[in-house]
Structure formats: structure tokens, C-alpha cells
Design a protein around this motif. Structure first.
Motif, mmCIF file in Angstrom:
data_model
loop_
_atom_site.group_PDB
_atom_site.id
_atom_site.type_symbol
_atom_site.label_atom_id
_atom_site.label_comp_id
_atom_site.label_asym_id
_atom_site.label_seq_id
_atom_site.Cartn_x
_atom_site.Cartn_y
_atom_site.Cartn_z
ATOM 1 N N PRO A 104 29.714 45.016 31.505
ATOM 2 C CA PRO A 104 29.917 44.575 32.882
ATOM 3 C C PRO A 104 30.836 43.358 32.924
ATOM 4 N N THR A 105 31.712 43.319 33.905
ATOM 5 C CA THR A 105 32.614 42.184 34.053
ATOM 6 C C THR A 105 33.148 42.169 35.482
ATOM 7 N N MET A 106 33.931 41.159 35.810
ATOM 8 C CA MET A 106 34.542 41.083 37.132
ATOM 9 C C MET A 106 35.947 41.656 37.083
ATOM 10 N N GLN A 107 36.322 42.319 38.174
ATOM 11 C CA GLN A 107 37.629 42.968 38.245
ATOM 12 C C GLN A 107 38.325 42.604 39.537
ATOM 13 N N LYS B 202 47.180 48.760 39.617
ATOM 14 C CA LYS B 202 46.681 48.163 38.384
ATOM 15 C C LYS B 202 45.363 47.470 38.669
ATOM 16 N N ILE B 203 44.443 47.566 37.718
ATOM 17 C CA ILE B 203 43.180 46.854 37.816
ATOM 18 C C ILE B 203 43.128 45.862 36.661
ATOM 19 N N TYR B 204 42.572 44.686 36.936
ATOM 20 C CA TYR B 204 42.561 43.593 35.971
ATOM 21 C C TYR B 204 41.132 43.142 35.713
ATOM 22 N N TRP B 205 40.891 42.608 34.532
ATOM 23 C CA TRP B 205 39.663 41.882 34.245
ATOM 24 C C TRP B 205 39.970 40.847 33.178
ATOM 25 N N HIS B 206 39.039 39.918 32.962
ATOM 26 C CA HIS B 206 39.314 38.817 32.045
ATOM 27 C C HIS B 206 38.037 38.378 31.358
ATOM 28 N N GLY B 207 38.192 37.523 30.385
ATOM 29 C CA GLY B 207 37.041 36.976 29.670
ATOM 30 C C GLY B 207 37.506 36.139 28.498
ATOM 31 N N SER B 208 36.572 35.798 27.636
ATOM 32 C CA SER B 208 36.869 34.975 26.472
ATOM 33 C C SER B 208 37.794 35.715 25.509
ATOM 34 N N SER B 209 38.734 35.000 24.945
ATOM 35 C CA SER B 209 39.621 35.602 23.956
ATOM 36 C C SER B 209 38.859 36.060 22.718
ATOM 37 N N LEU C 238 45.196 35.296 37.545
ATOM 38 C CA LEU C 238 43.925 34.621 37.825
ATOM 39 C C LEU C 238 43.910 34.043 39.234
ATOM 40 N N LYS C 239 45.051 33.579 39.709
ATOM 41 C CA LYS C 239 45.134 33.076 41.085
ATOM 42 C C LYS C 239 44.907 34.204 42.085
ATOM 43 N N ILE C 240 45.440 35.382 41.802
ATOM 44 C CA ILE C 240 45.206 36.527 42.681
ATOM 45 C C ILE C 240 43.716 36.836 42.766
ATOM 46 N N MET C 241 43.019 36.773 41.617
ATOM 47 C CA MET C 241 41.573 36.984 41.621
ATOM 48 C C MET C 241 40.883 35.964 42.514
ATOM 49 N N MET C 242 41.202 34.675 42.330
ATOM 50 C CA MET C 242 40.543 33.622 43.097
ATOM 51 C C MET C 242 40.858 33.743 44.577
#
Length: 222
Positions: free
Chosen positions: A54-57, A63-70, A129-133
Motif C-alpha cells: 500500500p502507498t499513496m499515488q 501516468k500514475i506516480y508514487w513515492h517512498g524511501s530510496s 512531488l509538488k503536483i502530489m501536494m
């Protein structure tokens, strides 16, 4: 019928085979499910072992994006281009029928397929990341301090071009056997379920009171 450019063509992996009448392949339907919640589940396989994380998208175009720790095992694996399935689900209620067999659930779900890659450019990563916020809390980005180089290095942002996708939706009352409507005497219907935001709770470590920002005041609370 939607124009072919506005529809994800069904493939062997996206075609709905059970309750196929609930399938929606048009992009507007898929994106409506995706855009109405930030939570998703990313499915992938590493060394023959399936995982679902599970994560945030967030989405921009197709296009779909998600992020997390490297350091995330999931992100290290999927950013290399392995096949990925991203699922977004809303549970809207229990459907209570006149027989156990016809009990069901109302839901909206979308499955999106593709291969992810990491955003390597610093500016591209920060812009995403700005688009997400901005999608969550318009205007908040400008209130915050910027990301440091170390923070961006510690964060992986991946993008997945949506190759094919499908939404599946069930809504409405139970669908019972015709004879049960007259012969089975019990309550039947839908128990709706709704996700709501709670009242904002201020951080006790704020050095002085701050008003609740306008973008939070616009969110309907419970």
C-alpha cells in the motif's frame, strides 16, 4: 460509445471475465476512481514471490506516480521496469439480499497495468512531488520549507505509463431471485459506507497558535 482514443482497449490481463457488465474501460471512468483517493496498492513479483504494497499515488495525464524511501525494496524493484499492477479501491457499502448467495458489496475499483521507472532528475522529482501536494492541499507547498538535497536523495519517485486499465463498479440494491421478492420476509437493502475526514487536530509542538488553513476549511468534516 466513447471514442477509441478515450478508452483503454481490453487485453488478456485487464479484461473483466466475471460480472463483465460492471467493467468500464473508458478513461474517464478509470481516472474518476483513481483521482478520488490517494491510497493504492502496488502489486509486483520479486524472485517468484508476489507482493502487494500500500502507498499513496497521484496521476498526471496517463501516468500514475508514487513515492517512498530510496531504501524501499518495492521501489528498488519496480523502478527497474518490472511489470506492475496498481489497484485503487473504494468500499461503498454492504448489499444485504434475501439469500446468503446474493449478498454482495457496492464498490468502485480500478486496476492499472504498466512498467514503472524512477524520476532521476532532481527538478522533475520535486515538480512531481509538488503536483502530489497541490492535488491534496492546494497552496500548502508554498507555506513549507523546500526539500533539501539529502531529502530528495532519500526519496524515490516512480512514474508508470498506464498501458491498459479497467474500472469495475457495483452500485444499487440487491439483485435477488425473482421468487424471493415475494416469498422471503426479511429486511433487504444497502448499508452504505462513507469515508469522511475528521476535524483537524493541531500539532501540540506548534510554538504559537495558527489558524486552520483555508484549504482544510473547504474539506467537509464528519
Amino acid at each position: 460509445m466513447p471514442d477509441s482514443a478515450e478508452v483503454f482497449a481490453p487485453t488478456d490481463r485487464s479484461r473483466v471475465r466475471r460480472s463483465h457488465q460492471r467493467a468500464q474501460y473508458d478513461k474517464d471512468a478509470v481516472f474518476a476512481v483513481v483521482d478520488s483517493t490517494p491510497l493504492c496498492h502496488v502489486g509486483y513479483v520479486i524472485d517468484g514471490q508476489p507482493y502487494v504494497t500500500p502507498t499513496m499515488q497521484w496521476r498526471e495525464g496517463e501516468k500514475i506516480y508514487w513515492h517512498g524511501s530510496s531504501a524501499s525494496r518495492m521501489l528498488r524493484a519496480v523502478k527497474g521496469g518490472i511489470p506492475v499492477c496498481v489497484t485503487v479501491t473504494h468500499f461503498d457499502g454492504m448489499v444485504m439480499a434475501r439469500s446468503p448467495f446474493h449478498h454482495s458489496a457496492n464498490y468502485r475499483t480500478a486496476m492499472l497495468f504498466g512498467r514503472a521507472h524512477a524520476l532521476e532528475d532532481r527538478d522533475a522529482k520535486e515538480a512531481s512531488l509538488k503536483i502530489m501536494m497541490d492535488g491534496l492541499f492546494p497552496g500548502r507547498w508554498e507555506e513549507l520549507r523546500g526539500n533539501t538535497d539529502q531529502e530528495l536523495k532519500a526519496t524515490t519517485v516512480v512514474a508508470m505509463e498506464i498501458e491498459d486499465a479497467v474500472a469495475k463498479v457495483r452500485s444499487g440494491p440487491p439483485i435477488d431471485d425473482e421468487e424471493d421478492y415475494a416469498t422471503v420476509q426479511c429486511w433487504a437493502g444497502v448499508l452504505p459506507r462513507r469515508a469522511v475526514w475528521g476535524t483537524p487536530e493541531p500539532d501540540p509542538k506548534m510554538d504559537r497558535p495558527h489558524p486552520v488553513p483555508s484549504y482544510l476549511k473547504e474539506i467537509p468534516y464528519e
